[in-house]
Scaffold this motif. Structure first.
Motif, PDB file in Angstrom:
ATOM      1  N   ILE A 181       0.847  -1.187   0.000  1.00  0.00           N
ATOM      2  CA  ILE A 181       0.000   0.000   0.000  1.00  0.00           C
ATOM      3  C   ILE A 181       0.884   1.239   0.000  1.00  0.00           C
ATOM      4  O   ILE A 181       1.769   1.386   0.848  1.00  0.00           O
ATOM      5  N   VAL A 182       0.625   2.131  -0.965  1.00  0.00           N
ATOM      6  CA  VAL A 182       1.354   3.392  -1.065  1.00  0.00           C
ATOM      7  C   VAL A 182       0.416   4.508  -0.636  1.00  0.00           C
ATOM      8  O   VAL A 182      -0.705   4.620  -1.159  1.00  0.00           O
ATOM      9  N   VAL A 183       0.847   5.332   0.320  1.00  0.00           N
ATOM     10  CA  VAL A 183       0.022   6.419   0.822  1.00  0.00           C
ATOM     11  C   VAL A 183       0.716   7.756   0.564  1.00  0.00           C
ATOM     12  O   VAL A 183       1.908   7.800   0.253  1.00  0.00           O
ATOM     13  N   SER A 184      -0.051   8.832   0.686  1.00  0.00           N
ATOM     14  CA  SER A 184       0.477  10.159   0.345  1.00  0.00           C
ATOM     15  C   SER A 184      -0.170  11.234   1.213  1.00  0.00           C
ATOM     16  O   SER A 184      -1.312  11.076   1.677  1.00  0.00           O
ATOM     17  N   ARG A 185       0.591  12.322   1.403  1.00  0.00           N
ATOM     18  CA  ARG A 185       0.040  13.533   2.024  1.00  0.00           C
ATOM     19  C   ARG A 185       0.212  14.747   1.108  1.00  0.00           C
ATOM     20  O   ARG A 185      -0.281  15.831   1.422  1.00  0.00           O
ATOM     21  N   SER A 186       0.905  14.548  -0.006  1.00  0.00           N
ATOM     22  CA  SER A 186       1.116  15.656  -0.947  1.00  0.00           C
ATOM     23  C   SER A 186       0.196  15.586  -2.154  1.00  0.00           C
ATOM     24  O   SER A 186       0.171  16.510  -2.968  1.00  0.00           O
ATOM     25  N   HIS A 187      -0.553  14.527  -2.295  1.00  0.00           N
ATOM     26  CA  HIS A 187      -1.432  14.341  -3.446  1.00  0.00           C
ATOM     27  C   HIS A 187      -2.557  15.376  -3.434  1.00  0.00           C
ATOM     28  O   HIS A 187      -3.068  15.757  -2.369  1.00  0.00           O
ATOM     29  N   GLU A 188      -2.968  15.836  -4.622  1.00  0.00           N
ATOM     30  CA  GLU A 188      -4.047  16.820  -4.714  1.00  0.00           C
ATOM     31  C   GLU A 188      -5.369  16.249  -4.216  1.00  0.00           C
ATOM     32  O   GLU A 188      -6.179  16.967  -3.623  1.00  0.00           O
ATOM     33  N   ASP A 189      -5.588  14.955  -4.447  1.00  0.00           N
ATOM     34  CA  ASP A 189      -6.840  14.352  -3.991  1.00  0.00           C
ATOM     35  C   ASP A 189      -6.887  14.186  -2.474  1.00  0.00           C
ATOM     36  O   ASP A 189      -7.961  13.969  -1.905  1.00  0.00           O
ATOM     37  N   PHE A 190      -5.731  14.241  -1.809  1.00  0.00           N
ATOM     38  CA  PHE A 190      -5.723  14.258  -0.343  1.00  0.00           C
ATOM     39  C   PHE A 190      -6.435  15.509   0.146  1.00  0.00           C
ATOM     40  O   PHE A 190      -7.253  15.462   1.085  1.00  0.00           O
ATOM     41  N   LEU A 191      -6.165  16.646  -0.499  1.00  0.00           N
ATOM     42  CA  LEU A 191      -6.842  17.892  -0.158  1.00  0.00           C
ATOM     43  C   LEU A 191      -8.331  17.806  -0.486  1.00  0.00           C
ATOM     44  O   LEU A 191      -9.183  18.295   0.269  1.00  0.00           O
ATOM     45  N   ARG A 192      -8.668  17.154  -1.602  1.00  0.00           N
ATOM     46  CA  ARG A 192     -10.078  16.991  -1.980  1.00  0.00           C
ATOM     47  C   ARG A 192     -10.839  16.214  -0.905  1.00  0.00           C
ATOM     48  O   ARG A 192     -11.941  16.600  -0.496  1.00  0.00           O
ATOM     49  N   ARG A 193     -10.243  15.114  -0.419  1.00  0.00           N
ATOM     50  CA  ARG A 193     -10.912  14.298   0.603  1.00  0.00           C
ATOM     51  C   ARG A 193     -11.019  15.038   1.938  1.00  0.00           C
ATOM     52  O   ARG A 193     -12.001  14.873   2.667  1.00  0.00           O
ATOM     53  N   LEU A 194     -10.030  15.873   2.256  1.00  0.00           N
ATOM     54  CA  LEU A 194     -10.111  16.668   3.486  1.00  0.00           C
ATOM     55  C   LEU A 194     -11.282  17.641   3.422  1.00  0.00           C
ATOM     56  O   LEU A 194     -12.004  17.832   4.413  1.00  0.00           O
ATOM     57  N   PHE A 195     -11.499  18.255   2.267  1.00  0.00           N
ATOM     58  CA  PHE A 195     -12.645  19.159   2.108  1.00  0.00           C
ATOM     59  C   PHE A 195     -13.957  18.381   2.226  1.00  0.00           C
ATOM     60  O   PHE A 195     -14.932  18.886   2.799  1.00  0.00           O
ATOM     61  N   GLU A 196     -13.991  17.172   1.695  1.00  0.00           N
ATOM     62  CA  GLU A 196     -15.210  16.358   1.794  1.00  0.00           C
ATOM     63  C   GLU A 196     -15.518  16.012   3.247  1.00  0.00           C
ATOM     64  O   GLU A 196     -16.688  15.929   3.634  1.00  0.00           O
ATOM     65  N   GLN A 197     -14.468  15.801   4.049  1.00  0.00           N
ATOM     66  CA  GLN A 197     -14.680  15.489   5.462  1.00  0.00           C
ATOM     67  C   GLN A 197     -15.156  16.702   6.253  1.00  0.00           C
ATOM     68  O   GLN A 197     -15.994  16.568   7.156  1.00  0.00           O
ATOM     69  N   GLN A 198     -14.651  17.883   5.918  1.00  0.00           N
ATOM     70  CA  GLN A 198     -14.956  19.082   6.694  1.00  0.00           C
ATOM     71  C   GLN A 198     -16.176  19.842   6.190  1.00  0.00           C
ATOM     72  O   GLN A 198     -16.778  20.602   6.942  1.00  0.00           O
ATOM     73  N   VAL A 199     -16.522  19.660   4.906  1.00  0.00           N
ATOM     74  CA  VAL A 199     -17.644  20.404   4.316  1.00  0.00           C
ATOM     75  C   VAL A 199     -18.730  19.415   3.898  1.00  0.00           C
ATOM     76  O   VAL A 199     -18.609  18.747   2.858  1.00  0.00           O
ATOM     77  N   PRO A 200     -19.796  19.296   4.679  1.00  0.00           N
ATOM     78  CA  PRO A 200     -20.863  18.338   4.343  1.00  0.00           C
ATOM     79  C   PRO A 200     -21.494  18.611   2.982  1.00  0.00           C
ATOM     80  O   PRO A 200     -21.930  17.671   2.293  1.00  0.00           O
ATOM     81  N   GLU A 201     -21.546  19.871   2.585  1.00  0.00           N
ATOM     82  CA  GLU A 201     -22.163  20.202   1.293  1.00  0.00           C
ATOM     83  C   GLU A 201     -21.372  19.603   0.120  1.00  0.00           C
ATOM     84  O   GLU A 201     -21.958  19.268  -0.917  1.00  0.00           O
ATOM     85  N   ILE A 202     -20.058  19.487   0.282  1.00  0.00           N
ATOM     86  CA  ILE A 202     -19.259  18.851  -0.772  1.00  0.00           C
ATOM     87  C   ILE A 202     -19.517  17.359  -0.794  1.00  0.00           C
ATOM     88  O   ILE A 202     -19.679  16.742  -1.856  1.00  0.00           O
ATOM     89  N   TYR A 203     -19.562  16.737   0.362  1.00  0.00           N
ATOM     90  CA  TYR A 203     -19.814  15.291   0.451  1.00  0.00           C
ATOM     91  C   TYR A 203     -21.194  14.949  -0.117  1.00  0.00           C
ATOM     92  O   TYR A 203     -21.368  13.915  -0.772  1.00  0.00           O
ATOM     93  N   GLU A 204     -22.167  15.828   0.096  1.00  0.00           N
ATOM     94  CA  GLU A 204     -23.525  15.573  -0.385  1.00  0.00           C
ATOM     95  C   GLU A 204     -23.709  15.955  -1.843  1.00  0.00           C
ATOM     96  O   GLU A 204     -24.745  15.635  -2.432  1.00  0.00           O
ATOM     97  N   GLY A 205     -22.743  16.662  -2.428  1.00  0.00           N
ATOM     98  CA  GLY A 205     -22.828  17.009  -3.839  1.00  0.00           C
ATOM     99  C   GLY A 205     -23.457  18.356  -4.126  1.00  0.00           C
ATOM    100  O   GLY A 205     -23.626  18.715  -5.297  1.00  0.00           O
ATOM    101  N   ILE A 206     -23.807  19.117  -3.087  1.00  0.00           N
ATOM    102  CA  ILE A 206     -24.383  20.440  -3.306  1.00  0.00           C
ATOM    103  C   ILE A 206     -23.318  21.391  -3.839  1.00  0.00           C
ATOM    104  O   ILE A 206     -23.559  22.185  -4.754  1.00  0.00           O
TER     105      ILE A 206
END
Length: 424
Positions: free
Chosen positions: A194-219
């Motif tokens: 398993i290869v993991v990352s903290r510099s990947h752009e999608d890491f930032l995307r997933r952090l926003f999904e965790q902190q912003v419910p509207e992003i997770y819900e698709g609004i």
């Protein structure tokens, strides 16, 4: 031994999730090879392991043929019908050939097979469990660090984080809990890698999904991300609901939502901008915090010329060109930034360029000796041609004059003849 083996298989199925049938098939295959190796037999053999009683039996399998040429593999039709009259050519008959001391061999083989199958099954279980977390965020514990990797314990498996996937300047301590983005899960002979990352752009995307419910819900939707890990990132968002402000939603009340993400990334600056379908407006937004006067496009080269006020040129470019670089990656356009004064000079040069080119061409022709010779030769040719034309025209005039004189003489002679007639 056999009953103990059955009990061990039941325990493995309960604790490890390894199906008994998988171990049974692997054990039978291994015992067939062990029988041939230890007893020097070349015939076709089958091993039957009874999961209920634990009994192990070895059978030699022979094919029914018209004439028997190899007794280890074949049996004649006559001999087969002595056993049972229903046999026909092509049938296969099993003969039990279980050795008396086969239990010892079976014990050793079973131990080896079971251990190997346990390892393989555990690898498969771990792989199947973690493959579903690919492109997701997991929380792990730092186990060890070397010059190439940071090893993160994810629970049942150890993941690796290469240097290129680490945030520059970020330091770790043993047993530190961190969030990581699962980039890839590979199935190898040594188990899942398993290869993991903290510099990947999608890491930032997933952090926003965790902190912003509207992003997770698709609004609210994240349209693009441009990031230089550990320093700065630009995130373009848009809202599917006209009543929801996408930028304000991501920032949160008092900046609480975005500050949580910034803290996780150890102070990485965050520019959240509104996405727009119009490329010029999108580029203006992407150049934040600089103000943009106008945007011009060169569609053939996918270049956008961005004009900014003179006093904001350095702000638009950013430190070491970072702001312009991130804006270009975010919008997908090559961006050329000019100040208002530089743009006016650029337009003036474009207007004067055609006249300068014409003058340069004339000067080049005057200075070119070859052109001068050509011009002289052309003038001489024209002069000769004109003189020829002049001589030709003079000749034509002279001939015409002579003709007219002849006609006049003829007319005079006729007049004289007529007058003589009248006198007579």
């Amino acid at each position: 031994m056999s009953k103990e083996l059955v009990q061990a298989m039941d325990l493995l199925e309960e604790e490890k999730g390894i199906n008994r049938e998988i171990i049974k098939e692997a054990l039978e295959t291994a015992l067939e090879l062990a029988y041939k190796k230890n007893y020097g037999q070349a015939q076709n053999v089958e091993v039957d392991f009874n999961l209920e009683t634990g009994d192990i039996k070895v059978y030699s399998v022979k094919e029914v043929v018209e004439t028997n040429f190899d007794s280890t593999l074949e049996i004649s039709l006559e001999e087969a019908r002595q056993i049972n009259r229903v046999y026909e050519i092509g049938d296969h008959i099993k003969f039990e050939v279980t050795p008396k001391d086969f239990g010892r061999i079976a014990t050793q083989t079973a131990k080896h097979v079971v251990m190997q199958r346990i390892r393989e099954a555990e690898r498969d279980i771990i792989y199947n469990e973690y493959i579903q977390y690919e492109d997701e965020i997991l929380t792990g514990t730092i186990e060890r660090i070397d010059n190439r990797f940071v090893y993160v314990n994810l629970g049942k498996v150890e993941a690796v984080m290469p240097i290129r996937e680490q945030i520059p300047g970020e330091t770790f301590t043993m047993d530190q809990r961190i969030k990581v983005y699962v980039v890839k899960v590979d199935k190898t002979t040594r188990g899942p890698q398993i290869v993991v990352s903290r510099s990947h752009e999608d890491f930032l995307r997933r952090l926003f999904e965790q902190q912003v419910p509207e992003i997770y819900e698709g609004i609210v939707e994240i349209m693009a991300i441009a990031r230089e890990a550990g320093d700065r990132a630009k995130v373009a968002v848009r809202s599917r609901d006209p009543q929801v402000d996408p930028v304000g939603t991501c920032v949160g009340q008092g900046g609480q939502r975005v500050q949580t993400i910034v803290s996780e990334l150890h102070g990485e600056n965050m520019d959240i901008i509104e996405y727009h379908e119009d490329p010029s407006i999108f580029i203006k937004n992407a150049m934040n915090p600089a103000d943009v006067v106008d945007v011009f496009f060169q569609e053939e080269d996918n270049v956008a010329l961005v004009v900014v006020p003179d006093y904001q040129l350095s702000l638009a470019i950013g430190k070491k060109g970072q702001n312009a670089r991130l804006a270009a990656r975010l919008t997908g356009h090559k961006i050329d930034i000019k100040s208002e004064s530089a743009y006016e000079e650029y337009l003036t040069e474009l207007q004067e360029e055609p006249k300068e080119e014409i003058l340069a061409d004339v000067e080049n022709e005057e200075l070119d000796p070859a052109n001068e010779m050509n011009l002289v030769s052309e003038d001489s040719t024209l002069t000769n041609e004109n003189s020829n034309l002049a001589s030709d025209s003079v000749d034509e005039i002279d001939s015409a004059t002579i003709d007219n004189d002849e006609l006049a003489l003829e007319d005079d002679s006729e007049t004289i003849e007529d007058s003589e007639t009248e006198i007579e």
